[in-house]
Design a protein around this motif. Structure first.
Motif, PDB file in Angstrom:
ATOM      1  N   ASP A   1       1.664 -80.093  14.147  1.00  0.00           N
ATOM      2  CA  ASP A   1       0.572 -80.829  13.504  1.00  0.00           C
ATOM      3  C   ASP A   1      -0.721 -80.233  14.029  1.00  0.00           C
ATOM      4  OD1 ASP A   1      -1.016 -82.751  12.228  1.00  0.00           O
ATOM      5  OD2 ASP A   1      -0.982 -84.034  14.004  1.00  0.00           O
ATOM      6  N   ASN A   2      -1.247 -79.263  13.320  1.00  0.00           N
ATOM      7  CA  ASN A   2      -2.318 -78.407  13.844  1.00  0.00           C
ATOM      8  C   ASN A   2      -3.701 -78.996  13.576  1.00  0.00           C
ATOM      9  OD1 ASN A   2      -0.311 -76.477  14.647  1.00  0.00           O
ATOM     10  ND2 ASN A   2      -0.162 -75.874  12.497  1.00  0.00           N
ATOM     11  N   ARG A   3      -4.050 -80.005  14.357  1.00  0.00           N
ATOM     12  CA  ARG A   3      -5.291 -80.728  14.124  1.00  0.00           C
ATOM     13  C   ARG A   3      -6.530 -79.875  14.358  1.00  0.00           C
ATOM     14  NH1 ARG A   3      -5.853 -86.538  16.794  1.00  0.00           N
ATOM     15  NH2 ARG A   3      -7.876 -86.247  15.746  1.00  0.00           N
ATOM     16  N   PHE A   4      -6.479 -78.994  15.351  1.00  0.00           N
ATOM     17  CA  PHE A   4      -7.665 -78.204  15.687  1.00  0.00           C
ATOM     18  C   PHE A   4      -8.136 -77.408  14.473  1.00  0.00           C
ATOM     19  CE2 PHE A   4     -10.235 -74.914  17.640  1.00  0.00           C
ATOM     20  CZ  PHE A   4     -10.839 -75.553  18.721  1.00  0.00           C
ATOM     21  N   VAL A   5      -7.224 -76.736  13.795  1.00  0.00           N
ATOM     22  CA  VAL A   5      -7.627 -75.916  12.646  1.00  0.00           C
ATOM     23  C   VAL A   5      -7.803 -76.764  11.389  1.00  0.00           C
ATOM     24  CG1 VAL A   5      -6.606 -73.816  13.558  1.00  0.00           C
ATOM     25  CG2 VAL A   5      -5.221 -75.310  12.127  1.00  0.00           C
ATOM     26  N   ARG A   6      -7.185 -77.929  11.368  1.00  0.00           N
ATOM     27  CA  ARG A   6      -7.303 -78.787  10.192  1.00  0.00           C
ATOM     28  C   ARG A   6      -8.614 -79.563  10.175  1.00  0.00           C
ATOM     29  NH1 ARG A   6      -3.059 -81.762  10.982  1.00  0.00           N
ATOM     30  NH2 ARG A   6      -4.031 -83.757  11.500  1.00  0.00           N
ATOM     31  N   GLU A   7      -9.087 -79.959  11.348  1.00  0.00           N
ATOM     32  CA  GLU A   7     -10.233 -80.855  11.410  1.00  0.00           C
ATOM     33  C   GLU A   7     -11.530 -80.188  11.848  1.00  0.00           C
ATOM     34  OE1 GLU A   7      -9.292 -84.374  13.624  1.00  0.00           O
ATOM     35  OE2 GLU A   7      -7.326 -84.624  12.660  1.00  0.00           O
ATOM     36  N   LEU A   8     -11.437 -78.956  12.350  1.00  0.00           N
ATOM     37  CA  LEU A   8     -12.636 -78.247  12.809  1.00  0.00           C
ATOM     38  C   LEU A   8     -12.820 -76.973  11.986  1.00  0.00           C
ATOM     39  CD1 LEU A   8     -12.168 -78.693  16.663  1.00  0.00           C
ATOM     40  CD2 LEU A   8     -13.837 -79.873  15.210  1.00  0.00           C
ATOM     41  N   PRO A   9     -14.068 -76.569  11.732  1.00  0.00           N
ATOM     42  CA  PRO A   9     -14.317 -75.427  10.841  1.00  0.00           C
ATOM     43  C   PRO A   9     -13.859 -74.103  11.445  1.00  0.00           C
ATOM     44  CG  PRO A   9     -16.361 -76.173  11.842  1.00  0.00           C
ATOM     45  CD  PRO A   9     -15.320 -77.185  12.197  1.00  0.00           C
ATOM     46  N   GLY A  10     -13.318 -73.234  10.565  1.00  0.00           N
ATOM     47  CA  GLY A  10     -12.836 -71.929  10.983  1.00  0.00           C
ATOM     48  C   GLY A  10     -13.701 -70.802  10.449  1.00  0.00           C
ATOM     49  N   ASP A  11     -13.458 -69.642  10.962  1.00  0.00           N
ATOM     50  CA  ASP A  11     -14.145 -68.415  10.579  1.00  0.00           C
ATOM     51  C   ASP A  11     -13.743 -68.041   9.148  1.00  0.00           C
ATOM     52  OD1 ASP A  11     -15.189 -65.869  10.415  1.00  0.00           O
ATOM     53  OD2 ASP A  11     -14.064 -65.069  12.132  1.00  0.00           O
ATOM     54  N   PRO A  12     -14.697 -67.893   8.223  1.00  0.00           N
ATOM     55  CA  PRO A  12     -14.328 -67.529   6.847  1.00  0.00           C
ATOM     56  C   PRO A  12     -13.838 -66.092   6.715  1.00  0.00           C
ATOM     57  CG  PRO A  12     -16.715 -67.568   7.098  1.00  0.00           C
ATOM     58  CD  PRO A  12     -16.143 -68.110   8.368  1.00  0.00           C
ATOM     59  N   ILE A  13     -14.161 -65.245   7.696  1.00  0.00           N
ATOM     60  CA  ILE A  13     -13.704 -63.848   7.649  1.00  0.00           C
ATOM     61  C   ILE A  13     -12.285 -63.786   8.206  1.00  0.00           C
ATOM     62  CG2 ILE A  13     -14.127 -61.497   8.484  1.00  0.00           C
ATOM     63  CD1 ILE A  13     -17.086 -62.239   8.740  1.00  0.00           C
ATOM     64  N   ARG A  14     -11.358 -63.298   7.417  1.00  0.00           N
ATOM     65  CA  ARG A  14      -9.970 -63.246   7.849  1.00  0.00           C
ATOM     66  C   ARG A  14      -9.554 -61.855   8.348  1.00  0.00           C
ATOM     67  NH1 ARG A  14      -7.031 -68.027   6.963  1.00  0.00           N
ATOM     68  NH2 ARG A  14      -8.625 -69.641   6.812  1.00  0.00           N
ATOM     69  N   HIS A  15     -10.419 -60.863   8.199  1.00  0.00           N
ATOM     70  CA  HIS A  15     -10.104 -59.532   8.680  1.00  0.00           C
ATOM     71  C   HIS A  15     -10.284 -59.499  10.198  1.00  0.00           C
ATOM     72  CE1 HIS A  15      -9.410 -55.298   8.638  1.00  0.00           C
ATOM     73  NE2 HIS A  15     -10.655 -54.975   9.011  1.00  0.00           N
ATOM     74  N   ASN A  16      -9.324 -58.911  10.900  1.00  0.00           N
ATOM     75  CA  ASN A  16      -9.324 -58.940  12.358  1.00  0.00           C
ATOM     76  C   ASN A  16     -10.045 -57.718  12.932  1.00  0.00           C
ATOM     77  OD1 ASN A  16      -8.820 -59.454  15.038  1.00  0.00           O
ATOM     78  ND2 ASN A  16      -6.629 -59.001  14.951  1.00  0.00           N
ATOM     79  N   TYR A  17     -11.309 -57.910  13.309  1.00  0.00           N
ATOM     80  CA  TYR A  17     -12.057 -56.862  14.003  1.00  0.00           C
ATOM     81  C   TYR A  17     -13.051 -57.539  14.942  1.00  0.00           C
ATOM     82  CZ  TYR A  17     -15.840 -57.825  10.667  1.00  0.00           C
ATOM     83  OH  TYR A  17     -16.819 -58.442   9.925  1.00  0.00           O
ATOM     84  N   THR A  18     -13.417 -56.851  16.014  1.00  0.00           N
ATOM     85  CA  THR A  18     -14.303 -57.422  17.026  1.00  0.00           C
ATOM     86  C   THR A  18     -15.689 -57.670  16.441  1.00  0.00           C
ATOM     87  OG1 THR A  18     -13.099 -56.254  18.764  1.00  0.00           O
ATOM     88  CG2 THR A  18     -15.290 -57.090  19.315  1.00  0.00           C
ATOM     89  N   ARG A  19     -16.215 -58.872  16.627  1.00  0.00           N
ATOM     90  CA  ARG A  19     -17.509 -59.230  16.045  1.00  0.00           C
ATOM     91  C   ARG A  19     -18.051 -60.495  16.695  1.00  0.00           C
ATOM     92  NH1 ARG A  19     -13.367 -60.641  12.611  1.00  0.00           N
ATOM     93  NH2 ARG A  19     -13.292 -62.793  11.878  1.00  0.00           N
ATOM     94  N   GLN A  20     -19.311 -60.767  16.439  1.00  0.00           N
ATOM     95  CA  GLN A  20     -19.907 -62.048  16.776  1.00  0.00           C
ATOM     96  C   GLN A  20     -19.554 -63.029  15.666  1.00  0.00           C
ATOM     97  OE1 GLN A  20     -21.881 -63.033  19.613  1.00  0.00           O
ATOM     98  NE2 GLN A  20     -20.854 -61.177  20.341  1.00  0.00           N
ATOM     99  N   VAL A  21     -19.115 -64.204  16.059  1.00  0.00           N
ATOM    100  CA  VAL A  21     -18.672 -65.219  15.109  1.00  0.00           C
ATOM    101  C   VAL A  21     -19.615 -66.411  15.236  1.00  0.00           C
ATOM    102  CG1 VAL A  21     -16.747 -66.690  14.414  1.00  0.00           C
ATOM    103  CG2 VAL A  21     -16.293 -64.414  15.353  1.00  0.00           C
TER     104      VAL A  21
END
Length: 528
Positions: free
Chosen positions: A7-27
Motif C-alpha cells: 500500500d504505497n502511500r508515499f507515492v500515492r499521496e505526495l507529488p512525484g517527479d513528472p520526468i520519468r527518464h533516469n538521469y542526474t538532475r536537480q528536481v
C-alpha cells in the motif's frame, strides 16, 4: 510464494517527479522520482534475517524463492511494488549541501503485514536522478557491514532500521576505498533495508531551503498521519494533513527531539560511533540509519572516529555525538520555523532534547556501573574512570563485563587486567584504578541491592558481544573469497549480545594488535 500486500502511500499521496527518464538532475516541487533498479548479472542470497522475514510475513521457504531473490537483487518486482527514489537535502560536515536524495537506494514500496507498515529499500540497486554522477552501486564490504550492523543494533536494544537480506550481484564494482588514487574492482552487493519510514531531517530541510512551503506542510501532515499515527492523537490537537497547526508542528518536533535523544544515549551506552552524522542521515523516527563508516569503541577514546574523511576535524567522533545530534535538530528546527509565527516552541523542543538525553544517559550509566539509581556525585566518579580508561587504553566492552565481577569487599584491579591493551597502560594506571575501585565499591555498598541484582542490572546494560570492526572485516575477507560461514556465525552470535555463549568466546575478545591499523579495522571511508 504467497502474495504480499503493498500500500504505497508515499507515492500515492505526495507529488512525484513528472520526468520519468533516469538521469542526474536537480528536481523540484516533488518528493520522489520513479526509477527502476538496474538489473545485475547473477543475484545470490548469501544471508537474511529470519526475524525480519517473519516480521514481513515471509517464511524460510519464501526466502529461497527465485522470484523473491531476483527482486531483492534488483532484477524484478513483485505484484504491488512501485519503485522510486526520494528527494532530500542535508548539511554534510556542517555545511549545507543542497539537493542530495537517494543516490544509490531505491524503494520497492510499502509492505503491510500484521497491521504494520514497512518501507523496503534496496541499497546499491543502481543510479537514480539523485546519484550525483555516481554509479548507484554498493560493494560487498560495505553491504555486509550494513546488514550485520542493522541486526546487531536491534538486538542490542538500540533504535534502528533493520535489514532483510544481503545479496551478491555477480557484478564487479570499481571503488577507490580511501580516495587515494588506487581504485580496484570489488564484488557488488545489495542490502534490503526495512523501516516504518526512511524519512530524514533532510527531506524537510530541502523543501524549506527551496521555499516550497506548501509542499513542506503536506510532507509534515503526511508524516504525522502515516508515521506518527500512534502519537499525534495524544496531543489533543486536530490534524489537517495539508496545513498542520503550528502547535502540532511544535509538539511533533519536541517528540522528534525526545526520540533522537534516546537513540543517542543508546549509542553512547554500547560504544557505537556512527561516523557520518549529516542531517540527511538522521531519521525522523529516531532510528539509527545509514550504516556507512561506523565503528565500535575498542579502547575507550571520546575523540575516536572511524571515518577517514573526518580524521582531521573529528566532527563526528564518539564524544561529540550528543552535541552533533542537537546541532542537527537545530537545523531541522530552522526548516520547520519557516512555517511558524514564533520559534519559541521549537526552542522548547531543543530543551526537551537536552533534558531527555541527560535522563537517558544517566539512567544507562547507572545501570552500566550497577547503581540502583543516579546520585549526586556519580558524575565525578564516572568521569574519573573514563579519564583513566582513555589514558591507559582500556577496552570499553571488556571493562564493563569484568567490572560486574568485582568483589565489593576486596576489590582487585587484576580482575580488570584483561581489558588493558598495553603493558605500559597496566603499569602506569593499575594503582590509580585500584584506588578508584575502593571508592566505587564504597558507593555500591550504600545500595540495598543483592549481588545477583547488581550483576543482572549490569548485564542488561553491558553487552558481551558487539560488532567490533575487526570481526566485521574478517567476515568480509572470507565472504569476498566465497566463504559466508563467519558472516552467518556472527549474525547468530549478535542475536544474543548480552548472554555469554559457550564456544563463542573469541567474539568477546578485545581487538588484536594486528587490527590496530589495518584497513577496515581501525578507519573506514564513506566509499560504498
Amino acid at each position: 510464494m504467497r502474495p504480499l500486500t503493498f500500500d504505497n502511500r508515499f507515492v500515492r499521496e505526495l507529488p512525484g517527479d513528472p520526468i520519468r527518464h533516469n538521469y542526474t538532475r536537480q528536481v523540484s516541487d516533488c518528493l520522489w522520482s520513479a526509477v527502476q533498479p538496474t538489473p545485475v548479472k547473477d543475484p545470490q542470497l548469501i544471508a537474511y534475517s529470519a526475524e525480519v522475514a517473519e516480521m514481513l510475513g515471509l517464511t524460510a521457504t519464501d526466502m529461497q524463492d527465485r522470484e523473491l531473490i531476483q527482486t531483492l537483487g534488483g532484477n524484478g518486482m513483485l505484484d504491488g511494488m512501485f519503485t522510486y527514489a526520494t528527494r532530500y537535502g542535508g548539511h554534510q560536515f556542517g555545511h549545507w549541501a543542497g539537493q542530495l536524495g537517494d543516490g544509490r537506494a531505491i524503494l520497492l514500496g510499502e509492505l503491510v503485514h500484521g497491521g504494520k507498515r514497512f518501507e523496503l529499500q534496496l541499497k546499491g540497486a543502481g543510479e537514480t536522478p539523485y546519484s550525483r554522477s555516481a554509479d548507484g552501486r554498493a560493494v560487498l564490504r560495505s553491504s555486509l557491514r550494513e546488514f550485520l550492523c542493522s541486526e546487531a543494533m536491534y538486538h542490542l536494544g538500540v533504535p534502528t532500521t533493520r535489514a532483510l537480506s544481503l545479496v551478491k550481484t555477480g557484478d564487479q564494482v570499481v571503488r577507490d576505498m580511501f580516495y587515494d588514487g588506487h581504485p580496484q574492482l570489488e564484488p557488488g552487493a545489495i542490502v534490503c533495508r526495512v523501516a516504518p519510514s526512511f524519512t530524514r531531517f533532510g527531506h524537510f530541510e530541502l523543501l524549506a531551503s527551496r521555499e516550497e512551503f506548501a509542499l513542506l506542510k503536506r510532507l509534515i501532515g503526511f508524516t504525522l498521519d502515516r508515521d506518527f499515527a500512534d502519537w499525534w492523537p495524544s496531543t489533543g490537537l486536530t490534524l489537517d494533513v495539508n496545513d498542520p497547526a503550528p502547535e502540532l508542528i511544535e509538539a511533533w518536533f519536541e517528540e522528534v527531539c525526545a526520540r533522537t535523544a534516546v537513540m543517542i544515549a543508546h549509542w553512547m551506552r554500547v560504544g557505537f560511533v556512527h561516523g557520518v552524522m549529516n542531517t540527511d542521515n538522521m531519521s525522523i523516527l529516531g532510528l539509527t540509519i545509514d550504516y556507512g563508516p561506523y565503528g565500535w569503541i575498542d579502547n575507550f577514546d571520546p575523540g575516536w572516529t572511524p571515518n577517514t574523511t573526518d580524521a582531521q576535524g573529528r566532527r563526528y567522533c564518539f564524544g561529540r555525538q550528543p552535541d552533533i545530534a542537537r546541532w542537527n535538530l537545530e537545523r531541522l528546527a530552522e526548516a520547520l520555523g519557516t512555517l511558524l509565527p514564533s520559534t519559541q516552541g521549537l526552542a522548547d523542543g531543543i530543551a526537551t532534547y537536552d533534558q531527555t538525553y541527560f535522563r537517558a544517559l544517566t539512567s544507562s550509566l547507572a545501570d552500566k556501573f550497577g547503581f540502583e539509581r543516579w546520585q549526586e556525585g556519580d558524575g565525578e566518579l564516572i568521569n574519573q574512570i573514563f579519564e583513566f580508561m582513555t589514558r591507559a587504553e582500556i577496552d570499553q566492552t571488556l571493562f564493563f563485563t569484568q567490572l560486574a565481577q568485582i568483589d565489593l569487599q576486596q576489590p582487585q584491579v587484576s580482575t580488570l587486567q584483561n581489558a588493558f591493551y598495553t603493558q605500559k597502560g597496566w603499569q602506569d594506571f593499575n594503582q590509580d584504578i585500584q584506588t578508584w575501585l575502593m571508592t566505587y565499591c564504597q558507593r555500591l555498598t550504600q545500595s540495598q541491592q543483592s549481588l545477583a541484582q547488581r550483576q543482572h542490572r549490569m548485564a542488561t546494560a553491558n553487552p558481551v558481544y558487539v560488532l567490533r570492526n575487526y570481526l566485521a572485516q574478517e567476515a568480509i575477507d572470507l565472504a569476498t573469497a566465497g566463504d559466508n560461514s563467519r558472516l552467518l556465525e556472527l549474525l547468530e552470535v549478535l542475536r544474543h549480545p548480552y548472554t555469554l555463549q559457550p564456544g563463542k568466546e573469541k567474539f568477546a575478545e578485545k581487538r588484536p594488535d594486528w587490527a590496530r591499523q589495518k584497513a577496515g579495522c581501525s578507519m573506514l571511508s564513506c566509499s560504498s
